[in-house]
Design a protein around this motif. Structure first.
Motif, short mmCIF file in Angstrom:
data_model
loop_
_atom_site.label_atom_id
_atom_site.label_comp_id
_atom_site.label_asym_id
_atom_site.label_seq_id
_atom_site.Cartn_x
_atom_site.Cartn_y
_atom_site.Cartn_z
N UNK A 188 16.13 -54.07 33.92
CA UNK A 188 16.82 -52.82 34.23
C UNK A 188 18.28 -53.06 34.59
N UNK A 189 18.60 -54.10 35.40
CA UNK A 189 20.02 -54.35 35.69
C UNK A 189 20.83 -54.68 34.44
N UNK A 190 20.23 -55.41 33.50
CA UNK A 190 20.94 -55.75 32.27
C UNK A 190 21.23 -54.52 31.42
N UNK A 208 14.34 -55.54 27.17
CA UNK A 208 13.07 -56.13 27.57
C UNK A 208 12.99 -56.10 29.09
N UNK A 209 11.75 -56.09 29.60
CA UNK A 209 11.51 -56.16 31.04
C UNK A 209 12.15 -55.01 31.82
N UNK A 210 12.04 -53.81 31.28
CA UNK A 210 12.56 -52.63 31.97
C UNK A 210 11.38 -51.75 32.38
N UNK A 211 11.23 -51.54 33.67
CA UNK A 211 10.13 -50.72 34.18
C UNK A 211 10.56 -49.26 34.24
N UNK A 248 18.00 -41.93 21.78
CA UNK A 248 19.39 -42.29 21.97
C UNK A 248 19.75 -43.57 21.26
N UNK A 249 20.40 -44.46 21.98
CA UNK A 249 20.89 -45.69 21.38
C UNK A 249 20.17 -46.93 21.91
N UNK A 250 19.10 -46.71 22.64
CA UNK A 250 18.38 -47.85 23.22
C UNK A 250 16.88 -47.69 23.04
N UNK A 251 16.21 -48.79 22.82
CA UNK A 251 14.75 -48.85 22.81
C UNK A 251 14.35 -50.27 23.17
N UNK A 252 13.05 -50.50 23.32
CA UNK A 252 12.65 -51.86 23.65
C UNK A 252 11.26 -51.94 24.24
N UNK A 253 11.15 -52.76 25.30
CA UNK A 253 9.84 -53.12 25.82
C UNK A 253 9.85 -53.05 27.35
N UNK A 254 8.89 -52.32 27.87
CA UNK A 254 8.77 -52.24 29.33
C UNK A 254 8.13 -53.52 29.85
N UNK A 255 8.14 -53.69 31.15
CA UNK A 255 7.46 -54.87 31.71
C UNK A 255 6.24 -54.43 32.50
N UNK A 256 6.39 -54.19 33.76
CA UNK A 256 5.25 -53.87 34.60
C UNK A 256 5.22 -52.38 34.94
N UNK A 257 4.04 -51.81 34.92
CA UNK A 257 3.87 -50.50 35.54
C UNK A 257 3.78 -50.74 37.04
N UNK A 258 4.30 -49.81 37.82
CA UNK A 258 4.38 -50.03 39.27
C UNK A 258 3.03 -50.33 39.94
N UNK A 259 1.93 -49.74 39.48
CA UNK A 259 0.64 -50.05 40.13
C UNK A 259 0.25 -51.53 40.06
N UNK A 260 0.92 -52.32 39.23
CA UNK A 260 0.58 -53.75 39.17
C UNK A 260 0.84 -54.41 40.52
N UNK A 261 1.68 -53.77 41.35
CA UNK A 261 1.89 -54.29 42.69
C UNK A 261 0.59 -54.38 43.47
N UNK A 262 -0.30 -53.40 43.24
CA UNK A 262 -1.62 -53.44 43.88
C UNK A 262 -2.46 -54.59 43.35
N UNK A 263 -2.31 -54.91 42.07
CA UNK A 263 -3.02 -56.05 41.48
C UNK A 263 -2.56 -57.36 42.11
N UNK A 302 12.31 -59.07 47.67
CA UNK A 302 12.85 -58.22 46.61
C UNK A 302 14.37 -58.15 46.66
N UNK A 303 14.96 -57.96 45.49
CA UNK A 303 16.41 -57.78 45.36
C UNK A 303 16.71 -56.28 45.34
N UNK A 304 17.37 -55.74 46.37
CA UNK A 304 17.62 -54.30 46.42
C UNK A 304 18.58 -53.80 45.34
N UNK A 305 19.29 -54.74 44.68
CA UNK A 305 20.19 -54.34 43.58
C UNK A 305 19.39 -53.88 42.36
N UNK A 306 18.12 -54.25 42.31
CA UNK A 306 17.26 -53.81 41.22
C UNK A 306 16.72 -52.43 41.55
N UNK A 307 16.98 -51.43 40.72
CA UNK A 307 16.57 -50.06 41.06
C UNK A 307 15.07 -49.84 41.13
#
Length: 326
Positions: A98-100, A116-119, A135-150, A169-174
């Motif tokens: 997401x930061x990239x 890649x790796x955008x949640x 728009x002008x972007x597409x790609x591949x998600x990484x983790x769905x948030x519930x994986x935190x429970x896993x 955690x890095x707070x700069x990551x949204x």
């Protein structure tokens, strides 16, 4: 042959290679890469990316230029790298995380991007929908948030006496806040207290892990971010020193000594990204390529680390693991 005719002919011969070179340059495609990883982490991923592109008919120096900018966990540097790449007018940019993707979008809303790796890119307003990015972007998600429970469940299976978990955690990551909420929710259902340590650098990581070690029945969950990947050596060493069980989001962390990892197959993800880059270079638009969810997750257990921590890995967990490091 008169001298004037000879000069004209010579000029035509000399001009031909120039014209050929100009045509060659026109056909050469430029691929930019923006990542928070360092060169060490990116080496196997870039190898997989290049290998797949080559299989699809693209070769560096032949018909593509690959310009990879690796910031080593420095988000400010990543923004500068994105700006420098956009200025080169690439045909497509591969943005990691997401930061990239956000860094690229700060400099251009119209450059083609494969991420890649955008949640949750829809929630963040980075695409209109998963099926039709629009728009002008597409790609591949990484983790769905519930994986935190896993991640919490895996840690609890390995360390039944767990009573408190610290999310590094890095707070700069949204996405940090969303992951934290899901892990806290999972913790409440198991009477496990969860706190989030916001870290920006190695020193803050060291202080956060030292504080986590003061909690009885403590453990760690490491947030998926370039900062924690780059500083994985420090994190793994401190977890071992303080006898803290920790779960990690990527395989590389367990192969380097981390207790357990549950996450994506990185090289395969970059091969899939190469497929989308190929399609865009051949004329397809990102708006028409659906955002894809990860197809494969890996469970890796470092048995040597478990023994050092005095933990017994349940047989069912060992059986379900994709890789056991002894």
């Amino acid at each position: 042959m008169q001298r004037r005719e000879f000069i004209t002919l010579l000029g035509g011969v000399a001009a031909w290679p120039l014209a050929a070179r100009a045509q060659h340059d026109k056909e050469m495609k430029r691929i930019g890469i923006v990542t928070g990883f360092s060169e060490t982490e990116m080496r196997p991923l870039l190898a997989a990316f290049r290998e797949r592109l080559k299989a699809l008919g693209w070769s560096e120096g032949g018909n593509i230029i690959i310009d990879a900018r690796m910031s080593g966990g420095d988000h400010a540097q990543m923004k500068d790298d994105a700006g420098a790449l956009v200025a080169l007018n690439p045909d497509v940019i591969l943005a990691q995380g997401t930061p990239g993707l956000t860094a690229v979008r700060q400099h251009s809303r119209t450059v083609f991007v494969v991420f890649v790796l955008v949640a949750d890119p829809v929630r963040l307003g980075l695409v209109e929908s998963l099926a039709r990015p629009g728009g002008y972007a597409t790609g591949f998600t990484n983790f769905e948030f519930p994986i935190g429970g896993k991640w919490l469940e895996l840690l609890r299976e390995l360390a039944p006496r767990l009573t408190h978990v610290t999310l590094i955690a890095n707070p700069e990551n949204p996405n940090a806040g969303q992951f934290s909420q899901f892990i806290e929710r999972a913790g409440r259902s198991h009477a496990i207290a969860v706190s989030t340590a916001s870290v920006h650098n190695q020193r803050e990581i060291e202080l956060a892990i030292a504080a986590a070690a003061q909690q009885p029945g403590g453990g760690l969950i490491i947030f998926p971010d370039a900062l924690t990947i780059v500083h994985r050596g420090v994190i793994i060493d401190l977890a071992a020193r303080h006898k803290l069980p920790a779960v990690y989001p990527f395989r590389i962390l367990s192969t380097d000594g981390g207790l357990i990892a549950y996450g994506l197959d990185f090289p395969e993800l970059y091969r899939q990204a190469a497929n989308y880059v190929d399609r865009i270079l051949r004329g397809e638009k990102p708006a028409d390529l659906p955002v894809q969810a990860p197809a494969k997750f890996e469970l890796v257990i470092n048995l040597k680390t478990a023994k050092a921590l005095g933990l017994t890995v349940p047989p069912a967990l060992l059986t379900g693991a994709d890789e056991v490091i002894e």
